[in-house]
Design an enzyme around this catalytic site. Structure first.
Site: not given
Length: 370
Positions: A157-158, A161, A245
């Site tokens: 997930h990071e 980003h 997100e």
């Protein structure tokens, strides 16, 4: 595609609000307030008043230059903030978490972020820095709470980003919210001086002493105009953050091939991520790039890093079904927003994120069975 259109529309709204903000400031202080003062003087002497409010004090070409400069300044200072954040992190060496991030970065085809593991009980994971020089900050508390697949999903997930350049995007877009909020607050100085004189800063007291008529006129005529800008900017920034997100969740599911691992990680972390919402917009920007709203942990480098080899606790579908049916793993009702680790300014509801990940898992199973 729908998410991309939504993000593009929100960015267009933010750019439009920047243009209107510059025009509103020019009109308020170049036309409205001078017109009110001059009109009052003329009316007092002659009993009539006439002035054109439908004008600007400068040409439209000058407005275009000022808007371009305003947007350029935000990009410049926003990028400097990203650079400042980058300097707070450094690589802690070659360890299991760094190796997971290295593998994920190769899969996502992005420059490998450095990893900083900090000794903190609070489960926290967020990203700072730029696309080419990013740092993922992880707490030992997060590593200890998740199994290996869940930790990999959170780190993916990071990495998503980083791949989407969300650090720079959210830092820059939040700048306008700060500017609009401060401008509106400054315009209400006269009211704050009456209601809470102890909260007025030293500069505010100087403005009240030397420019009381202008401060009063600003509150009466300009503050109502400026009210709309922080309101719309807050909505746009929140909407953009939610969209980013969802995009990072989907990308993490694609990178790891395990949507349910991220879903169970969210359900676990939401029970312990009960942070008090921050009022500082810079802190809020940082929290927008974490997997859930989490505290910005202190700079305590971990001497020993836990090994993320804990096996999954039961069937993930059953765990998610139990959580969605009404209780988190800690027994807190899911309707409690704070218990769900949700700050709606930066993150969409955890339950909605989990449902979307479940849909991605169902779609993947359907494609695999065809």
């Amino acid at each position: 595609m729908h998410n991309r259109v939504r993000i593009g529309a929100v960015l267009a709204v933010l750019v439009g609000m920047n243009v209107l903000f510059v025009v509103a400031i020019l009109w308020a202080y170049g036309v409205l307030l001078p017109g009110v003062v001059a009109g009052a003087v003329v009316y007092a002497r002659h009993g009539t008043v006439s002035f054109d409010l439908l004008q600007l004090p400068v040409s439209w070409s000058t407005v275009a230059v000022l808007v371009a400069g305003f947007l350029g300044a935000q990009l410049y200072y926003g990028y400097r903030r990203v650079l400042e954040q980058t300097r707070t992190g450094r690589d802690d060496g070659d360890h299991v978490v760094a190796r997971i991030v290295r593998r994920l970065a190769m899969t996502a085809d992005v420059p490998e972020p450095s990893v900083r593991v900090l000794d903190a009980e609070e489960p926290s994971c967020y990203t700072v820095g730029r696309f080419t020089d990013a740092t993922i900050v992880v707490s030992t508390g997060l590593i200890e709470q998740l199994d290996a697949d869940e930790l990999t999903a959170v780190l993916a997930h990071e990495v998503a980003h980083v791949a989407n350049r969300d650090v720079t995007l959210m830092t820059v877009t939040t700048l306008f919210l700060e500017i609009a909020d401060r401008a509106y607050r400054s315009a209400r100085l006269a009211r704050r001086a009456i209601q809470s004189p102890g909260d007025v800063s030293f500069r505010g007291k100087i403005a009240l002493y030397w420019f009381l008529p202008l401060v009063t006129l600003t509150y009466v005529f300009v503050a109502p105009l400026l009210w709309v800008f922080p309101t719309v900017a807050d909505w746009a920034t929140r909407t953009l953050s939610h969209a980013r997100e969802f995009a990072a969740d989907a990308a993490a599911a694609h990178i790891t091939g395990r949507p349910l691992a991220l879903a169970t990680a969210l359900s676990t972390l939401s029970a312990s991520g009960r942070t008090t919402p921050e009022t500082d917009l810079r802190t809020t920007t940082m929290q927008a790039l974490s997997v859930i709203p989490s505290p910005l942990i202190a700079d305590r480098v971990a001497r020993s890093i836990p090994t993320p080899d804990r096996p999954p606790a039961g069937d993930r579908r059953d765990r998610l079904r139990t959580w969605l049916d009404g209780e988190t793993p800690s027994g807190v009702p899911k309707g409690d927003q704070r218990s769900a680790g949700t700050d709606r300014r930066t993150h969409p509801p955890v339950a909605e994120r989990i449902r979307r990940l479940q849909e991605l898992a169902a779609d993947a199973e359907l494609e695999g069975s065809v």
